[in-house]
Design a protein around this motif. Structure first.
Motif, short mmCIF file in Angstrom:
data_model
loop_
_atom_site.label_atom_id
_atom_site.label_comp_id
_atom_site.label_asym_id
_atom_site.label_seq_id
_atom_site.Cartn_x
_atom_site.Cartn_y
_atom_site.Cartn_z
N LEU A 113 0.76 -1.39 0.19
CA LEU A 113 0.35 0.52 -0.04
C LEU A 113 0.37 1.38 0.03
O LEU A 113 1.88 1.30 0.83
CB LEU A 113 -1.03 -0.10 1.61
CG LEU A 113 -1.79 -0.58 1.23
CD1 LEU A 113 -2.70 -0.74 3.15
CD2 LEU A 113 -2.95 -1.74 0.52
N ASP A 114 0.57 2.44 -0.81
CA ASP A 114 0.90 3.78 -0.62
C ASP A 114 -0.09 3.82 0.54
O ASP A 114 -0.80 3.65 1.21
CB ASP A 114 0.18 4.34 -1.89
CG ASP A 114 1.48 5.77 -2.32
OD1 ASP A 114 2.16 6.40 -1.65
OD2 ASP A 114 0.15 6.75 -2.66
N VAL A 161 -4.01 7.51 0.30
CA VAL A 161 -4.84 5.81 -0.26
C VAL A 161 -4.65 6.30 1.81
O VAL A 161 -5.76 5.90 1.89
CB VAL A 161 -3.49 4.89 -0.48
CG1 VAL A 161 -4.34 3.83 0.08
CG2 VAL A 161 -3.10 5.26 -1.78
N LEU A 162 -3.93 5.67 2.56
CA LEU A 162 -4.67 6.13 3.98
C LEU A 162 -5.20 7.34 4.42
O LEU A 162 -5.54 7.16 5.12
CB LEU A 162 -3.04 5.35 4.84
CG LEU A 162 -2.72 4.05 4.91
CD1 LEU A 162 -1.65 3.73 5.18
CD2 LEU A 162 -3.69 3.05 4.14
N TYR A 163 -4.09 7.82 4.14
CA TYR A 163 -4.71 10.08 4.40
C TYR A 163 -4.63 10.80 3.56
O TYR A 163 -3.96 10.15 2.97
CB TYR A 163 -4.28 9.95 5.64
CG TYR A 163 -2.76 10.25 5.68
CD1 TYR A 163 -1.34 9.14 5.39
CD2 TYR A 163 -2.27 10.97 6.31
CE1 TYR A 163 -0.39 9.57 5.12
CE2 TYR A 163 -0.38 11.64 5.99
CZ TYR A 163 -0.04 10.63 5.01
OH TYR A 163 1.58 11.48 4.60
N GLU A 164 -4.67 11.92 4.22
CA GLU A 164 -4.55 13.11 3.12
C GLU A 164 -4.05 13.92 4.06
O GLU A 164 -4.41 14.11 5.16
CB GLU A 164 -6.12 13.93 3.26
CG GLU A 164 -7.07 13.04 2.39
CD GLU A 164 -6.93 13.00 0.62
OE1 GLU A 164 -6.06 13.46 0.09
OE2 GLU A 164 -7.52 12.78 -0.16
N SER A 213 -6.15 -10.95 7.23
CA SER A 213 -6.51 -12.13 6.26
C SER A 213 -4.79 -12.58 5.83
O SER A 213 -3.67 -12.37 6.90
CB SER A 213 -6.66 -11.21 5.03
OG SER A 213 -5.73 -10.86 4.28
N ASP A 214 -4.58 -13.54 5.63
CA ASP A 214 -3.42 -14.62 5.47
C ASP A 214 -2.31 -13.53 4.24
O ASP A 214 -1.43 -14.35 4.22
CB ASP A 214 -3.85 -16.46 5.14
CG ASP A 214 -4.44 -16.24 3.62
OD1 ASP A 214 -5.12 -14.95 3.02
OD2 ASP A 214 -3.91 -17.36 2.82
N LEU A 215 -2.95 -12.70 4.20
CA LEU A 215 -2.08 -12.42 3.13
C LEU A 215 -1.16 -10.99 3.97
O LEU A 215 -1.10 -11.02 4.14
CB LEU A 215 -2.54 -10.94 2.18
CG LEU A 215 -3.69 -11.12 1.02
CD1 LEU A 215 -4.76 -10.28 0.36
CD2 LEU A 215 -3.12 -11.73 -0.13
N GLN A 216 0.20 -11.29 3.29
CA GLN A 216 1.25 -9.96 3.72
C GLN A 216 1.16 -8.63 3.36
O GLN A 216 0.17 -8.52 2.26
CB GLN A 216 2.89 -10.51 2.51
CG GLN A 216 3.22 -11.33 3.34
CD GLN A 216 4.25 -12.09 3.41
OE1 GLN A 216 5.40 -10.86 4.20
NE2 GLN A 216 5.08 -13.00 2.95
N LEU A 217 1.55 -8.35 4.31
CA LEU A 217 1.29 -6.67 3.98
C LEU A 217 2.49 -5.89 4.28
O LEU A 217 2.85 -6.24 5.27
CB LEU A 217 0.48 -6.17 4.91
CG LEU A 217 -0.42 -4.56 4.58
CD1 LEU A 217 -0.86 -3.99 3.45
CD2 LEU A 217 -1.56 -4.08 5.94
N ARG A 218 2.79 -4.65 3.14
CA ARG A 218 3.90 -4.05 3.32
C ARG A 218 3.41 -2.31 2.87
O ARG A 218 2.52 -2.21 2.22
CB ARG A 218 4.58 -4.70 2.09
CG ARG A 218 5.51 -5.65 2.94
CD ARG A 218 5.94 -5.58 4.60
NE ARG A 218 7.10 -6.60 4.83
CZ ARG A 218 6.29 -7.88 5.87
NH1 ARG A 218 5.13 -7.78 4.72
NH2 ARG A 218 7.23 -9.49 5.23
N LEU A 240 -9.60 2.57 -0.81
CA LEU A 240 -9.12 1.55 -0.19
C LEU A 240 -10.18 0.82 0.18
O LEU A 240 -9.51 -0.64 0.24
CB LEU A 240 -7.75 2.05 0.78
CG LEU A 240 -6.36 0.62 1.85
CD1 LEU A 240 -6.34 0.17 0.61
CD2 LEU A 240 -6.12 0.93 3.24
N ALA A 241 -10.54 1.31 0.91
CA ALA A 241 -11.84 0.78 1.27
C ALA A 241 -12.64 -0.72 0.31
O ALA A 241 -12.86 -1.30 0.44
CB ALA A 241 -12.74 0.68 2.19
N GLN A 242 -13.16 0.28 -0.55
CA GLN A 242 -13.27 -0.34 -1.98
C GLN A 242 -12.43 -1.44 -2.30
O GLN A 242 -12.61 -3.02 -2.43
CB GLN A 242 -14.07 0.08 -2.68
CG GLN A 242 -15.16 -0.26 -3.73
CD GLN A 242 -15.48 0.51 -4.93
OE1 GLN A 242 -14.21 0.84 -5.87
NE2 GLN A 242 -16.58 0.51 -5.66
N ALA A 243 -11.14 -1.46 -2.40
CA ALA A 243 -10.00 -2.24 -2.52
C ALA A 243 -9.76 -3.20 -1.90
O ALA A 243 -9.64 -4.75 -2.47
CB ALA A 243 -8.68 -1.54 -2.92
#
Lengths: 271, 271
Positions: B18-19, B23-26, B48-53, B259-262
């Motif tokens: 995630l950028d 994306v997270l904040y303005e 979830s079981d996804l990795q996140l960076r 992001l919520a929709q993504a």
């Protein structure tokens, strides 16, 4: 003696165009300083049968104030002999009914007194120097990015110039910055624009092959003049750097130490 | 529903990058504001079981201070999950024994504490914002033009970003300015440099086709990720502009409102 040749046009030569900063004088604190021999060189050209014009990308002062400075330094110059980008830009703005947002040096603002600046639909930038703040550049950017058809006019496209205390970034650097920010191509008013050189030739009533440009900026003075069919000579004063003599795309028709040497070459070949 | 398709990789997907800003904040005054739904979206990804960076071109604060801000906004994020240009630049400088002149925001300076900055032989610029004064840009220029082999490192190459009070010029604009002034090509550290994306993939131990990048910057987030073989999705928040969906060279693999929709799209396709 010129080290790297001399244009073979001196016998057919009818007019000379001189760049000012870096050829006549070095800018810096106060009025700057005249380059040794250049006051006398201008006198000699004026005493000859050659036409003489001055062509500058100076945009920190009105033509009147700029010429007054040169006169204080000892040069025999009048306003009507000097071509600079701001009056050329004003003509373009009026012709196209454009209302500019100006990012220029405060001293240049009076040149734009007669132009409508309400609700701007284009941006004009000059060498704003210290006024190239983040805030001012953001303001110009905001105007451009808000326009459906953004138009940017740049008074010259120089990279840098020399002041007595060192090299200084010129307007071209900020032109490139805004071009990238807005994904557009600026329209350059002033050297090396062919329209600008042509207006000087028209004023003298001369053809390009009858005229010679002398400047310290290889790309904008020499290359610009050559692009119009004139010969271009570079002086080793002002922003000249030795690497200019090995430039990949522009080669001067002659390179001389200074204006005094250039004028002696011209006048000697005519006798 | 996404209006313009969705990458067909969700079943093989093992990691999401995630950028952050846009994306997270303005960003804006103080800490800025979280974009509605994004705090919850990060929580769902972590569950979830996804990795996140997280992968940012933020260069106005150290990673520590930047992450602390996101935590104050309510995000579950730790420093080790965040990739930013300054630590990557420090690694490059040490590897090549380079001593930088820094033109960066004061808040970023501590990132460079361990780097020798005496007698500089290169320049590093970040998003210096108000510190992009004429004087500071001239100083960086003077260092570069005085070097035999001038080297410029740019922490990102963004054109502009959005703050709560409007669009602001980003570091790429000043990178282009110095490139033109010195006739050189900068080396970009951060997005969209492939080296930078690859370091994130390496950290997750994933292949490009197993990873998805979500960002608001079409060229640097989406295009950069695609250039590395990843899928790239653009959100319609932050610096997104409708014209991005008609861009001449970069086309997102999917475009969603936020992001919520993504995240809902990703997780729904996996169930």
């Amino acid at each position: 003696m010129a080290d790297t040749g001399w244009p073979g046009c001196s016998k057919s030569l009818k007019g000379v165009i001189l760049d000012m900063c870096g050829v006549l004088y070095e800018s810096g604190e106060g009025d700057g300083v005249a380059i040794p021999g250049s006051i006398e060189a201008v006198k000699k050209l004026k005493a000859s049968d050659l036409q003489l014009r001055f062509c500058t990308n100076e945009t920190q002062a009105t033509r009147e104030k700029f010429v007054a400075k040169l006169q204080r330094l000892g040069f025999d110059i009048s306003v009507s002999e000097v071509f600079s980008p701001a009056p050329a830009a004003v003509a373009v703005l009026k012709e196209r009914a454009l209302r500019p947002h100006l990012l220029v040096y405060d001293g240049l603002l009076p040149e734009f007194d007669s132009v409508d600046k309400t609700n701007p639909n284009c941006v004009v930038i000059g060498d704003a120097a210290e006024q190239f703040s983040y805030q001012n550049l953001n303001e110009a950017f905001s105007v451009l990015i808000g326009l459906e058809n953004p138009m940017l006019f740049s008074l010259g496209q120089g990279r840098y110039y020399k002041e007595t205390d060192g090299l200084k970034l010129d307007v071209g650097v900020y032109m490139k910055a805004l071009e990238y920010a807005c994904d557009l191509k600026a329209e350059v008013v002033g050297k090396p624009s062919p329209t600008f050189f042509q207006s000087v030739l028209n004023d003298m009533g001369l053809q390009p092959h009858e005229s010679l440009m002398i400047g310290d900026d290889l790309v904008n003075d020499v290359g610009g003049a050559q692009h119009c069919g004139m010969k271009g000579v570079q002086v080793r004063t002002g922003k000249y750097r030795p690497s200019d003599e090995r430039h990949s795309t522009v080669m001067a028709d002659g390179t001389v130490d200074n204006l005094a040497q250039a004028v002696d070459m011209i006048l000697n070949q005519r006798n």
